[in-house]
Design a protein around this motif. Sequence first.
Motif, PDB file in Angstrom:
ATOM      1  N   GLY A 181       0.800  -1.223   0.000  1.00  0.00           N
ATOM      2  CA  GLY A 181       0.000   0.000   0.000  1.00  0.00           C
ATOM      3  C   GLY A 181       0.826   1.264   0.000  1.00  0.00           C
ATOM      4  N   LEU A 182       2.069   1.183  -0.485  1.00  0.00           N
ATOM      5  CA  LEU A 182       2.965   2.337  -0.475  1.00  0.00           C
ATOM      6  C   LEU A 182       2.888   3.075  -1.817  1.00  0.00           C
ATOM      7  CD1 LEU A 182       5.223   3.936   0.974  1.00  0.00           C
ATOM      8  CD2 LEU A 182       6.871   2.343  -0.052  1.00  0.00           C
ATOM      9  N   PRO A 183       2.472   4.344  -1.824  1.00  0.00           N
ATOM     10  CA  PRO A 183       2.471   5.110  -3.085  1.00  0.00           C
ATOM     11  C   PRO A 183       3.893   5.354  -3.568  1.00  0.00           C
ATOM     12  CG  PRO A 183       1.938   6.541  -1.232  1.00  0.00           C
ATOM     13  CD  PRO A 183       1.986   5.141  -0.687  1.00  0.00           C
ATOM     14  N   GLY A 243       0.473   6.984  -7.773  1.00  0.00           N
ATOM     15  CA  GLY A 243       1.795   7.570  -7.682  1.00  0.00           C
ATOM     16  C   GLY A 243       1.965   8.747  -8.612  1.00  0.00           C
ATOM     17  N   LYS A 244       3.196   9.229  -8.684  1.00  0.00           N
ATOM     18  CA  LYS A 244       3.536  10.373  -9.544  1.00  0.00           C
ATOM     19  C   LYS A 244       4.834  10.059 -10.281  1.00  0.00           C
ATOM     20  CE  LYS A 244       1.964  14.232  -8.904  1.00  0.00           C
ATOM     21  NZ  LYS A 244       0.951  15.040  -9.591  1.00  0.00           N
ATOM     22  N   SER A 245       5.023  10.744 -11.415  1.00  0.00           N
ATOM     23  CA  SER A 245       6.214  10.517 -12.238  1.00  0.00           C
ATOM     24  C   SER A 245       7.091  11.763 -12.272  1.00  0.00           C
ATOM     25  CB  SER A 245       5.807  10.140 -13.676  1.00  0.00           C
ATOM     26  OG  SER A 245       4.979   9.015 -13.689  1.00  0.00           O
ATOM     27  N   GLU A 286      -2.117  16.863   2.445  1.00  0.00           N
ATOM     28  CA  GLU A 286      -2.280  15.524   2.995  1.00  0.00           C
ATOM     29  C   GLU A 286      -3.286  14.703   2.196  1.00  0.00           C
ATOM     30  OE1 GLU A 286      -0.731  14.069   5.499  1.00  0.00           O
ATOM     31  OE2 GLU A 286       0.514  15.779   6.049  1.00  0.00           O
ATOM     32  N   GLU A 287      -4.287  15.374   1.613  1.00  0.00           N
ATOM     33  CA  GLU A 287      -5.315  14.660   0.872  1.00  0.00           C
ATOM     34  C   GLU A 287      -4.734  13.954  -0.351  1.00  0.00           C
ATOM     35  OE1 GLU A 287      -8.587  12.856  -0.346  1.00  0.00           O
ATOM     36  OE2 GLU A 287      -8.298  13.844   1.593  1.00  0.00           O
ATOM     37  N   LEU A 288      -3.790  14.598  -1.037  1.00  0.00           N
ATOM     38  CA  LEU A 288      -3.176  13.989  -2.213  1.00  0.00           C
ATOM     39  C   LEU A 288      -2.411  12.731  -1.828  1.00  0.00           C
ATOM     40  CD1 LEU A 288      -2.366  13.876  -5.160  1.00  0.00           C
ATOM     41  CD2 LEU A 288      -0.516  15.499  -4.664  1.00  0.00           C
ATOM     42  N   LEU A 289      -1.648  12.789  -0.761  1.00  0.00           N
ATOM     43  CA  LEU A 289      -0.883  11.619  -0.322  1.00  0.00           C
ATOM     44  C   LEU A 289      -1.815  10.481   0.087  1.00  0.00           C
ATOM     45  CD1 LEU A 289       2.050  10.746  -0.030  1.00  0.00           C
ATOM     46  CD2 LEU A 289       2.002  11.552   2.341  1.00  0.00           C
ATOM     47  N   ARG A 290      -2.929  10.825   0.753  1.00  0.00           N
ATOM     48  CA  ARG A 290      -3.896   9.793   1.140  1.00  0.00           C
ATOM     49  C   ARG A 290      -4.532   9.147  -0.091  1.00  0.00           C
ATOM     50  NH1 ARG A 290      -5.115  13.174   5.715  1.00  0.00           N
ATOM     51  NH2 ARG A 290      -6.628  14.328   4.468  1.00  0.00           N
ATOM     52  N   ARG A 291      -4.829   9.983  -1.099  1.00  0.00           N
ATOM     53  CA  ARG A 291      -5.446   9.458  -2.315  1.00  0.00           C
ATOM     54  C   ARG A 291      -4.501   8.509  -3.056  1.00  0.00           C
ATOM     55  NH1 ARG A 291      -6.725  14.010  -4.423  1.00  0.00           N
ATOM     56  NH2 ARG A 291      -5.247  14.159  -6.164  1.00  0.00           N
ATOM     57  N   LEU A 292      -3.230   8.875  -3.108  1.00  0.00           N
ATOM     58  CA  LEU A 292      -2.250   8.009  -3.758  1.00  0.00           C
ATOM     59  C   LEU A 292      -2.081   6.697  -2.994  1.00  0.00           C
ATOM     60  CD1 LEU A 292       0.557  10.517  -4.835  1.00  0.00           C
ATOM     61  CD2 LEU A 292      -1.357   9.651  -6.185  1.00  0.00           C
ATOM     62  N   ALA A 327      -2.599   2.916  -4.316  1.00  0.00           N
ATOM     63  CA  ALA A 327      -1.569   1.891  -4.182  1.00  0.00           C
ATOM     64  C   ALA A 327      -2.130   0.629  -3.542  1.00  0.00           C
ATOM     65  CB  ALA A 327      -0.398   2.429  -3.362  1.00  0.00           C
ATOM     66  N   VAL A 328      -2.984   0.791  -2.535  1.00  0.00           N
ATOM     67  CA  VAL A 328      -3.622  -0.361  -1.886  1.00  0.00           C
ATOM     68  C   VAL A 328      -4.464  -1.143  -2.890  1.00  0.00           C
ATOM     69  CG1 VAL A 328      -5.317  -1.063  -0.164  1.00  0.00           C
ATOM     70  CG2 VAL A 328      -3.602   0.659   0.415  1.00  0.00           C
ATOM     71  N   GLU A 329      -5.210  -0.414  -3.724  1.00  0.00           N
ATOM     72  CA  GLU A 329      -6.037  -1.072  -4.741  1.00  0.00           C
ATOM     73  C   GLU A 329      -5.174  -1.828  -5.747  1.00  0.00           C
ATOM     74  OE1 GLU A 329      -9.400  -1.498  -5.375  1.00  0.00           O
ATOM     75  OE2 GLU A 329      -9.463  -0.899  -3.265  1.00  0.00           O
ATOM     76  N   GLU A 330      -4.083  -1.194  -6.194  1.00  0.00           N
ATOM     77  CA  GLU A 330      -3.193  -1.841  -7.157  1.00  0.00           C
ATOM     78  C   GLU A 330      -2.572  -3.094  -6.555  1.00  0.00           C
ATOM     79  OE1 GLU A 330      -1.458  -2.303 -10.875  1.00  0.00           O
ATOM     80  OE2 GLU A 330      -2.874  -0.735 -10.259  1.00  0.00           O
ATOM     81  N   GLY A 331      -2.261  -3.053  -5.258  1.00  0.00           N
ATOM     82  CA  GLY A 331      -1.611  -4.169  -4.592  1.00  0.00           C
ATOM     83  C   GLY A 331      -2.512  -5.368  -4.371  1.00  0.00           C
ATOM     84  N   LYS A 332      -3.810  -5.212  -4.621  1.00  0.00           N
ATOM     85  CA  LYS A 332      -4.730  -6.347  -4.448  1.00  0.00           C
ATOM     86  C   LYS A 332      -4.552  -7.403  -5.534  1.00  0.00           C
ATOM     87  CE  LYS A 332      -8.335  -3.814  -1.935  1.00  0.00           C
ATOM     88  NZ  LYS A 332      -9.731  -3.305  -1.962  1.00  0.00           N
TER      89      LYS A 332
END
Length: 469
Positions: free
Chosen positions: A393-395, A415-417, A436-442, A446-451
Amino acid sequence: MFDLESWLLGLVIILAISSLVLFNLPTQYGGIIGKDRSANRIQILVLGDIGRSPRMQYHALSIAKHGAQVDLIGYRESDLHPDILANSNAIRVHALHPAPACLQTKDRRLFLVYGPLKVLFQIWTLWLALGYRAKPSRWMLVQNPPSIPTLIVAYVVCFLRHTRLVIDWHNFGYSILALRLGSTHPLVQISRLYEQLFARSAEAHFCVTNAMARVLERDYGITTKILPLHDRPASHLQVLTEAQRSSFLATLPNLLSPGDDQRLQDYQRLVSEIKMSKSRLIVSSTSWTPDEDFSVLLEALTNYSDLAITTHPHLPEVLVVVTGNGPQKDAFLTRIQSLKAEEKLEMVTIETAFLSTSDYAELLGSADLGVSLHTSSSGVDLPMKVVDMFGTGLPVVGWGDFEAWPELLHEGVNGKSFSDAEGLQEVLMELFGGDEELLRRLKKGAVEEGKLRWDEEWDRVAGTLFFPT
Protein backbone atom coordinates in the motif's frame (compact mmCIF):
# COMPACT_ATOMS: atom_id res chain seq x y z
CA MET A 1 53.13 -44.50 -47.84
CA PHE A 2 49.85 -45.77 -46.44
CA ASP A 3 50.28 -47.08 -42.88
CA LEU A 4 47.33 -49.37 -42.13
CA GLU A 5 48.27 -49.90 -38.47
CA SER A 6 48.51 -46.15 -37.77
CA TRP A 7 45.21 -45.56 -39.56
CA LEU A 8 43.46 -48.29 -37.55
CA LEU A 9 44.96 -47.00 -34.29
CA GLY A 10 43.70 -43.50 -35.07
CA LEU A 11 40.25 -44.83 -35.89
CA VAL A 12 40.10 -46.78 -32.63
CA ILE A 13 41.09 -43.66 -30.64
CA ILE A 14 38.44 -41.55 -32.43
CA LEU A 15 35.76 -44.18 -31.83
CA ALA A 16 36.79 -44.54 -28.18
CA ILE A 17 36.60 -40.79 -27.60
CA SER A 18 33.28 -40.55 -29.47
CA SER A 19 31.82 -43.41 -27.44
CA LEU A 20 33.03 -41.84 -24.21
CA VAL A 21 31.38 -38.54 -25.13
CA LEU A 22 28.13 -40.20 -26.18
CA PHE A 23 27.90 -42.37 -23.07
CA ASN A 24 28.49 -39.35 -20.83
CA LEU A 25 26.01 -36.99 -22.45
CA PRO A 26 23.28 -35.72 -20.09
CA THR A 27 20.45 -38.20 -19.61
CA GLN A 28 17.18 -37.43 -21.36
CA TYR A 29 13.86 -36.54 -19.78
CA GLY A 30 11.55 -39.54 -19.70
CA GLY A 31 8.65 -38.29 -17.58
CA ILE A 32 5.06 -39.13 -18.33
CA ILE A 33 3.31 -36.23 -20.04
CA GLY A 34 -0.25 -35.99 -18.88
CA LYS A 35 -2.29 -35.18 -15.78
CA ASP A 36 0.21 -36.81 -13.39
CA ARG A 37 1.80 -33.60 -12.14
CA SER A 38 4.23 -35.43 -9.90
CA ALA A 39 5.90 -36.60 -13.12
CA ASN A 40 6.72 -32.98 -13.96
CA ARG A 41 10.14 -31.60 -13.14
CA ILE A 42 11.10 -28.05 -14.05
CA GLN A 43 14.54 -26.45 -14.00
CA ILE A 44 14.75 -22.72 -13.28
CA LEU A 45 17.99 -21.02 -14.28
CA VAL A 46 19.20 -17.69 -12.93
CA LEU A 47 22.72 -16.64 -13.98
CA GLY A 48 22.76 -14.27 -11.03
CA ASP A 49 22.12 -14.21 -7.30
CA ILE A 50 18.96 -16.23 -6.61
CA GLY A 51 18.29 -14.21 -3.46
CA ARG A 52 18.12 -11.02 -5.52
CA SER A 53 15.90 -12.60 -8.17
CA PRO A 54 12.50 -12.55 -6.46
CA ARG A 55 10.52 -13.22 -9.65
CA MET A 56 12.36 -16.49 -10.29
CA GLN A 57 11.89 -17.52 -6.66
CA TYR A 58 8.18 -16.81 -7.03
CA HIS A 59 8.14 -19.00 -10.15
CA ALA A 60 9.67 -21.84 -8.12
CA LEU A 61 7.11 -21.49 -5.34
CA SER A 62 4.19 -21.35 -7.77
CA ILE A 63 5.40 -24.47 -9.60
CA ALA A 64 5.87 -26.34 -6.31
CA LYS A 65 2.30 -25.43 -5.28
CA HIS A 66 1.11 -27.32 -8.34
CA GLY A 67 2.87 -30.48 -7.19
CA ALA A 68 5.90 -30.42 -9.50
CA GLN A 69 9.56 -30.76 -8.55
CA VAL A 70 11.85 -27.76 -9.08
CA ASP A 71 15.60 -27.51 -9.58
CA LEU A 72 16.51 -23.88 -8.89
CA ILE A 73 19.95 -23.09 -10.31
CA GLY A 74 21.96 -19.90 -9.75
CA TYR A 75 24.44 -18.13 -7.50
CA ARG A 76 23.69 -18.25 -3.81
CA GLU A 77 25.11 -15.00 -2.47
CA SER A 78 22.27 -13.70 -0.29
CA ASP A 79 19.36 -15.09 1.71
CA LEU A 80 16.67 -17.01 -0.15
CA HIS A 81 12.96 -16.49 0.33
CA PRO A 82 12.04 -18.32 3.56
CA ASP A 83 9.32 -20.33 1.78
CA ILE A 84 11.99 -21.70 -0.59
CA LEU A 85 13.99 -22.98 2.37
CA ALA A 86 10.86 -24.39 4.02
CA ASN A 87 9.92 -26.26 0.84
CA SER A 88 13.15 -28.20 0.32
CA ASN A 89 11.31 -31.43 -0.55
CA ALA A 90 9.89 -29.85 -3.71
CA ILE A 91 12.50 -27.18 -4.48
CA ARG A 92 16.14 -28.18 -4.69
CA VAL A 93 18.67 -25.35 -4.93
CA HIS A 94 21.85 -25.92 -6.98
CA ALA A 95 24.41 -23.20 -6.26
CA LEU A 96 26.67 -22.22 -9.16
CA HIS A 97 30.35 -21.58 -8.48
CA PRO A 98 31.15 -17.87 -8.98
CA ALA A 99 33.87 -16.84 -11.42
CA PRO A 100 37.34 -16.44 -9.85
CA ALA A 101 38.13 -12.98 -8.48
CA CYS A 102 40.87 -12.55 -11.07
CA LEU A 103 38.21 -12.44 -13.80
CA GLN A 104 36.25 -9.63 -12.12
CA THR A 105 37.06 -6.09 -13.31
CA LYS A 106 35.43 -2.69 -13.66
CA ASP A 107 38.02 -1.51 -16.16
CA ARG A 108 36.42 -1.25 -19.61
CA ARG A 109 39.67 -2.15 -21.38
CA LEU A 110 40.32 -5.22 -19.25
CA PHE A 111 36.68 -6.23 -19.62
CA LEU A 112 37.30 -6.99 -23.30
CA VAL A 113 39.99 -9.51 -22.25
CA TYR A 114 38.56 -10.92 -19.04
CA GLY A 115 34.97 -10.95 -20.27
CA PRO A 116 35.44 -13.90 -22.69
CA LEU A 117 37.40 -15.86 -20.05
CA LYS A 118 34.57 -15.33 -17.55
CA VAL A 119 32.06 -16.51 -20.16
CA LEU A 120 34.04 -19.73 -20.72
CA PHE A 121 34.05 -20.39 -16.98
CA GLN A 122 30.29 -19.80 -16.84
CA ILE A 123 29.68 -22.14 -19.78
CA TRP A 124 31.46 -24.94 -17.93
CA THR A 125 29.65 -24.41 -14.61
CA LEU A 126 26.28 -24.13 -16.38
CA TRP A 127 26.91 -27.29 -18.38
CA LEU A 128 27.70 -29.28 -15.25
CA ALA A 129 24.74 -27.88 -13.28
CA LEU A 130 22.11 -28.16 -16.02
CA GLY A 131 23.30 -31.40 -17.56
CA TYR A 132 24.52 -33.44 -14.61
CA ARG A 133 23.80 -32.01 -11.16
CA ALA A 134 20.11 -31.39 -11.90
CA LYS A 135 17.86 -34.25 -12.95
CA PRO A 136 16.29 -34.31 -16.43
CA SER A 137 13.27 -32.02 -16.60
CA ARG A 138 10.23 -31.58 -18.77
CA TRP A 139 10.69 -27.80 -18.86
CA MET A 140 13.56 -25.36 -18.38
CA LEU A 141 12.67 -21.78 -17.45
CA VAL A 142 15.55 -19.36 -18.06
CA GLN A 143 15.84 -15.79 -16.80
CA ASN A 144 17.02 -13.32 -19.44
CA PRO A 145 19.21 -11.26 -19.15
CA PRO A 146 21.95 -12.25 -18.93
CA SER A 147 21.72 -13.90 -22.33
CA ILE A 148 25.46 -14.71 -22.70
CA PRO A 149 26.20 -17.56 -22.23
CA THR A 150 22.87 -18.61 -20.69
CA LEU A 151 20.78 -19.05 -23.83
CA ILE A 152 23.23 -21.16 -25.85
CA VAL A 153 24.00 -23.53 -22.96
CA ALA A 154 20.30 -23.85 -22.14
CA TYR A 155 19.50 -24.54 -25.79
CA VAL A 156 22.09 -27.33 -26.10
CA VAL A 157 21.07 -28.98 -22.82
CA CYS A 158 17.39 -28.79 -23.75
CA PHE A 159 18.14 -30.34 -27.16
CA LEU A 160 20.08 -33.23 -25.63
CA ARG A 161 17.60 -33.86 -22.82
CA HIS A 162 14.37 -33.43 -24.80
CA THR A 163 13.47 -30.54 -22.52
CA ARG A 164 11.18 -27.68 -23.49
CA LEU A 165 12.82 -24.26 -23.22
CA VAL A 166 10.93 -21.22 -21.89
CA ILE A 167 12.58 -17.79 -21.60
CA ASP A 168 11.42 -15.30 -18.98
CA TRP A 169 12.30 -11.87 -20.36
CA HIS A 170 13.03 -9.24 -17.70
CA ASN A 171 14.88 -7.00 -20.17
CA PHE A 172 17.24 -7.39 -23.14
CA GLY A 173 20.83 -8.46 -22.60
CA TYR A 174 22.25 -6.28 -25.36
CA SER A 175 20.64 -3.13 -23.91
CA ILE A 176 22.24 -3.80 -20.50
CA LEU A 177 25.62 -4.31 -22.20
CA ALA A 178 25.14 -1.04 -24.11
CA LEU A 179 25.08 0.85 -20.81
CA ARG A 180 28.68 -0.25 -20.32
CA LEU A 181 30.11 -0.26 -23.84
CA GLY A 182 27.86 2.09 -25.80
CA SER A 183 25.09 1.19 -28.24
CA THR A 184 27.37 1.22 -31.31
CA HIS A 185 30.02 -1.12 -29.92
CA PRO A 186 30.50 -4.30 -32.05
CA LEU A 187 30.02 -6.55 -29.01
CA VAL A 188 26.64 -4.94 -28.36
CA GLN A 189 25.55 -5.60 -31.95
CA ILE A 190 26.81 -9.20 -31.76
CA SER A 191 24.98 -9.64 -28.46
CA ARG A 192 21.73 -8.47 -30.03
CA LEU A 193 22.03 -10.88 -32.96
CA TYR A 194 22.93 -13.74 -30.59
CA GLU A 195 19.93 -12.97 -28.37
CA GLN A 196 17.56 -12.83 -31.35
CA LEU A 197 18.91 -16.11 -32.76
CA PHE A 198 18.56 -18.22 -29.63
CA ALA A 199 15.29 -16.59 -28.61
CA ARG A 200 13.67 -18.36 -31.55
CA SER A 201 14.69 -21.74 -30.16
CA ALA A 202 12.35 -21.45 -27.18
CA GLU A 203 8.95 -23.08 -27.13
CA ALA A 204 7.39 -20.18 -25.22
CA HIS A 205 8.24 -16.81 -23.72
CA PHE A 206 7.14 -14.87 -20.66
CA CYS A 207 7.80 -11.14 -20.50
CA VAL A 208 7.19 -8.46 -17.88
CA THR A 209 5.23 -5.99 -20.04
CA ASN A 210 2.92 -5.84 -23.04
CA ALA A 211 5.40 -3.43 -24.65
CA MET A 212 8.15 -6.05 -24.42
CA ALA A 213 5.86 -8.64 -26.01
CA ARG A 214 5.41 -6.34 -28.98
CA VAL A 215 9.19 -5.93 -29.37
CA LEU A 216 9.77 -9.70 -29.21
CA GLU A 217 7.21 -10.25 -31.94
CA ARG A 218 8.14 -7.29 -34.14
CA ASP A 219 11.95 -7.04 -33.81
CA TYR A 220 12.93 -10.55 -32.72
CA GLY A 221 10.65 -12.34 -35.17
CA ILE A 222 9.34 -14.75 -32.53
CA THR A 223 6.37 -16.76 -33.71
CA THR A 224 5.93 -19.09 -30.70
CA LYS A 225 3.87 -18.23 -27.62
CA ILE A 226 4.63 -14.81 -26.10
CA LEU A 227 2.84 -14.47 -22.77
CA PRO A 228 3.00 -11.17 -20.86
CA LEU A 229 3.33 -12.12 -17.18
CA HIS A 230 3.26 -8.92 -15.16
CA ASP A 231 5.03 -8.82 -11.82
CA ARG A 232 2.62 -8.82 -8.91
CA PRO A 233 3.33 -8.66 -5.18
CA ALA A 234 3.78 -11.93 -3.32
CA SER A 235 1.68 -12.87 -0.32
CA HIS A 236 4.26 -11.77 2.29
CA LEU A 237 3.88 -8.14 1.18
CA GLN A 238 0.86 -6.77 3.02
CA VAL A 239 -0.62 -3.47 4.18
CA LEU A 240 0.27 -2.96 7.85
CA THR A 241 -2.10 -1.90 10.58
CA GLU A 242 -1.18 1.18 12.60
CA ALA A 243 -0.13 -1.07 15.48
CA GLN A 244 2.11 -3.16 13.19
CA ARG A 245 3.63 -0.02 11.68
CA SER A 246 4.32 1.47 15.10
CA SER A 247 5.89 -1.78 16.30
CA PHE A 248 8.25 -2.00 13.33
CA LEU A 249 9.24 1.67 13.49
CA ALA A 250 10.27 1.11 17.09
CA THR A 251 12.84 -1.43 15.86
CA LEU A 252 14.06 0.62 12.89
CA PRO A 253 16.72 2.65 14.76
CA ASN A 254 18.45 -0.59 15.79
CA LEU A 255 18.42 -1.86 12.19
CA LEU A 256 20.01 1.35 10.91
CA SER A 257 22.58 2.11 13.58
CA PRO A 258 23.74 -1.01 15.44
CA GLY A 259 26.33 -0.24 18.10
CA ASP A 260 26.32 3.55 17.60
CA ASP A 261 24.71 5.27 20.62
CA GLN A 262 24.64 8.81 19.20
CA ARG A 263 23.17 7.76 15.85
CA LEU A 264 20.70 5.53 17.68
CA GLN A 265 19.40 8.53 19.65
CA ASP A 266 19.12 10.61 16.48
CA TYR A 267 17.13 7.89 14.73
CA GLN A 268 14.89 7.37 17.75
CA ARG A 269 13.98 11.08 17.68
CA LEU A 270 13.37 11.01 13.93
CA VAL A 271 11.28 7.83 14.04
CA SER A 272 9.19 9.29 16.86
CA GLU A 273 8.41 12.25 14.60
CA ILE A 274 7.63 9.92 11.68
CA LYS A 275 5.01 8.16 13.81
CA MET A 276 3.32 11.53 14.38
CA SER A 277 3.70 12.54 10.68
CA LYS A 278 5.95 15.46 11.68
CA SER A 279 8.74 13.84 9.63
CA ARG A 280 8.52 11.53 6.62
CA LEU A 281 10.01 8.14 5.74
CA ILE A 282 11.04 7.48 2.13
CA VAL A 283 12.20 4.09 0.85
CA SER A 284 14.04 3.27 -2.35
CA SER A 285 15.25 -0.17 -3.36
CA THR A 286 18.03 -0.82 -5.83
CA SER A 287 20.55 -3.29 -7.19
CA TRP A 288 23.01 -0.40 -7.66
CA THR A 289 23.33 -0.91 -11.41
CA PRO A 290 23.83 1.66 -14.23
CA ASP A 291 20.13 1.74 -15.17
CA GLU A 292 19.34 3.50 -11.87
CA ASP A 293 20.70 7.04 -11.61
CA PHE A 294 20.88 7.88 -7.91
CA SER A 295 22.50 11.23 -8.62
CA VAL A 296 18.95 12.35 -9.46
CA LEU A 297 17.79 11.42 -5.95
CA LEU A 298 20.75 13.11 -4.26
CA GLU A 299 20.28 16.33 -6.23
CA ALA A 300 16.56 16.41 -5.47
CA LEU A 301 17.14 15.80 -1.74
CA THR A 302 19.86 18.46 -1.60
CA ASN A 303 17.52 21.02 -3.13
CA TYR A 304 14.67 19.90 -0.87
CA SER A 305 16.85 20.38 2.23
CA ASP A 306 17.93 23.83 1.10
CA LEU A 307 14.36 24.96 0.46
CA ALA A 308 13.15 23.50 3.79
CA ILE A 309 15.71 25.63 5.62
CA THR A 310 15.27 28.83 3.62
CA THR A 311 12.00 29.60 1.84
CA HIS A 312 9.76 26.64 2.79
CA PRO A 313 10.14 26.08 6.56
CA HIS A 314 6.89 24.05 6.66
CA LEU A 315 8.54 21.16 4.82
CA PRO A 316 9.18 18.21 7.16
CA GLU A 317 12.47 16.51 7.87
CA VAL A 318 12.95 13.34 5.82
CA LEU A 319 14.55 9.95 6.54
CA VAL A 320 15.53 8.12 3.36
CA VAL A 321 16.36 4.40 3.54
CA VAL A 322 17.93 2.88 0.41
CA THR A 323 17.96 -0.91 0.45
CA GLY A 324 19.96 -3.43 -1.58
CA ASN A 325 23.53 -4.24 -2.59
CA GLY A 326 25.39 -3.75 -5.84
CA PRO A 327 28.42 -2.37 -7.72
CA GLN A 328 27.68 1.37 -7.42
CA LYS A 329 26.84 1.47 -3.71
CA ASP A 330 30.28 2.61 -2.51
CA ALA A 331 30.27 5.62 -4.86
CA PHE A 332 26.82 6.57 -3.52
CA LEU A 333 28.00 6.39 0.10
CA THR A 334 31.05 8.49 -0.68
CA ARG A 335 28.88 11.16 -2.27
CA ILE A 336 26.55 11.21 0.77
CA GLN A 337 29.47 11.77 3.13
CA SER A 338 30.67 14.63 0.97
CA LEU A 339 27.22 16.28 1.00
CA LYS A 340 27.01 15.87 4.78
CA ALA A 341 30.42 17.49 5.22
CA GLU A 342 29.23 20.42 3.09
CA GLU A 343 26.07 20.67 5.28
CA LYS A 344 23.78 20.23 2.29
CA LEU A 345 21.58 17.56 3.88
CA GLU A 346 20.53 19.22 7.14
CA MET A 347 16.84 18.33 6.68
CA VAL A 348 17.53 14.94 5.12
CA THR A 349 19.01 11.78 6.66
CA ILE A 350 20.05 9.05 4.23
CA GLU A 351 20.80 5.50 5.31
CA THR A 352 21.51 2.32 3.36
CA ALA A 353 20.47 -1.13 4.52
CA PHE A 354 20.34 -4.73 3.37
CA LEU A 355 17.36 -6.30 5.13
CA SER A 356 15.80 -9.71 5.52
CA THR A 357 12.67 -10.50 3.49
CA SER A 358 10.36 -9.86 6.44
CA ASP A 359 12.09 -6.64 7.56
CA TYR A 360 12.05 -5.30 4.00
CA ALA A 361 8.31 -5.98 3.69
CA GLU A 362 7.64 -4.18 6.98
CA LEU A 363 9.87 -1.26 6.00
CA LEU A 364 7.83 -0.74 2.84
CA GLY A 365 4.60 -0.99 4.81
CA SER A 366 5.84 1.60 7.32
CA ALA A 367 7.06 4.20 4.83
CA ASP A 368 5.23 7.28 3.57
CA LEU A 369 6.57 7.16 0.02
CA GLY A 370 8.55 4.88 -2.29
CA VAL A 371 11.00 6.16 -4.91
CA SER A 372 12.02 4.33 -8.09
CA LEU A 373 15.08 5.52 -10.05
CA HIS A 374 14.83 2.75 -12.67
CA THR A 375 15.37 4.33 -16.09
CA SER A 376 15.00 1.17 -18.27
CA SER A 377 17.80 0.46 -20.71
CA SER A 378 15.31 -0.95 -23.23
CA GLY A 379 12.31 1.23 -22.48
CA VAL A 380 10.04 -1.79 -22.16
CA ASP A 381 10.91 -3.38 -18.80
CA LEU A 382 9.59 -2.39 -15.38
CA PRO A 383 11.09 -2.33 -11.86
CA MET A 384 9.73 -5.09 -9.64
CA LYS A 385 10.48 -2.97 -6.58
CA VAL A 386 7.48 -0.77 -7.42
CA VAL A 387 5.24 -3.84 -7.43
CA ASP A 388 6.55 -4.73 -3.96
CA MET A 389 5.72 -1.22 -2.78
CA PHE A 390 2.17 -1.43 -4.08
CA GLY A 391 1.80 -4.75 -2.28
CA THR A 392 2.21 -2.93 1.04
CA GLY A 393 0.00 0.00 0.00
CA LEU A 394 2.97 2.34 -0.48
CA PRO A 395 2.47 5.11 -3.08
CA VAL A 396 5.36 5.55 -5.50
CA VAL A 397 7.12 8.34 -7.35
CA GLY A 398 9.30 7.10 -10.18
CA TRP A 399 11.28 7.93 -13.27
CA GLY A 400 8.59 7.69 -15.91
CA ASP A 401 10.29 8.71 -19.14
CA PHE A 402 10.01 5.34 -20.93
CA GLU A 403 7.39 3.43 -22.91
CA ALA A 404 6.31 0.73 -20.45
CA TRP A 405 5.95 2.93 -17.35
CA PRO A 406 2.18 3.59 -17.75
CA GLU A 407 1.56 -0.17 -17.55
CA LEU A 408 2.59 0.02 -13.89
CA LEU A 409 1.98 3.48 -12.52
CA HIS A 410 -1.21 5.46 -13.10
CA GLU A 411 -0.44 9.15 -12.76
CA GLY A 412 -2.19 10.78 -9.82
CA VAL A 413 -3.91 7.50 -8.88
CA ASN A 414 -1.23 5.32 -7.23
CA GLY A 415 1.79 7.57 -7.68
CA LYS A 416 3.54 10.37 -9.54
CA SER A 417 6.21 10.52 -12.24
CA PHE A 418 9.29 12.65 -12.85
CA SER A 419 11.99 12.83 -15.51
CA ASP A 420 14.77 14.80 -13.77
CA ALA A 421 15.98 15.90 -10.34
CA GLU A 422 13.93 19.09 -10.41
CA GLY A 423 10.79 17.10 -11.16
CA LEU A 424 11.45 14.77 -8.21
CA GLN A 425 12.08 17.72 -5.91
CA GLU A 426 8.79 19.30 -6.96
CA VAL A 427 6.88 16.07 -6.34
CA LEU A 428 8.38 15.74 -2.85
CA MET A 429 7.44 19.31 -2.03
CA GLU A 430 3.91 18.77 -3.36
CA LEU A 431 3.35 15.59 -1.34
CA PHE A 432 5.06 16.69 1.88
CA GLY A 433 4.24 20.39 1.72
CA GLY A 434 0.83 20.21 3.33
CA ASP A 435 -1.44 18.49 0.79
CA GLU A 436 -2.28 15.52 3.00
CA GLU A 437 -5.32 14.66 0.87
CA LEU A 438 -3.18 13.99 -2.21
CA LEU A 439 -0.88 11.62 -0.32
CA ARG A 440 -3.90 9.79 1.14
CA ARG A 441 -5.45 9.46 -2.32
CA LEU A 442 -2.25 8.01 -3.76
CA LYS A 443 -2.01 5.54 -0.87
CA LYS A 444 -5.57 4.41 -1.51
CA GLY A 445 -4.69 3.84 -5.17
CA ALA A 446 -1.57 1.89 -4.18
CA VAL A 447 -3.62 -0.36 -1.89
CA GLU A 448 -6.04 -1.07 -4.74
CA GLU A 449 -3.19 -1.84 -7.16
CA GLY A 450 -1.61 -4.17 -4.59
CA LYS A 451 -4.73 -6.35 -4.45
CA LEU A 452 -3.63 -7.97 -7.73
CA ARG A 453 -1.39 -10.80 -6.51
CA TRP A 454 1.35 -12.98 -8.03
CA ASP A 455 -0.39 -16.34 -7.53
CA GLU A 456 -3.48 -15.23 -9.46
CA GLU A 457 -1.42 -13.76 -12.30
CA TRP A 458 0.87 -16.80 -12.47
CA ASP A 459 -1.98 -19.32 -12.54
CA ARG A 460 -3.72 -17.36 -15.29
CA VAL A 461 -0.64 -17.10 -17.53
CA ALA A 462 2.16 -19.53 -16.65
CA GLY A 463 -0.05 -22.15 -15.04
CA THR A 464 -1.91 -22.77 -18.28
CA LEU A 465 1.42 -23.44 -20.06
CA PHE A 466 3.10 -25.71 -17.50
CA PHE A 467 -0.05 -27.43 -16.23
CA PRO A 468 -2.70 -27.51 -18.97
CA THR A 469 -6.00 -29.01 -17.91
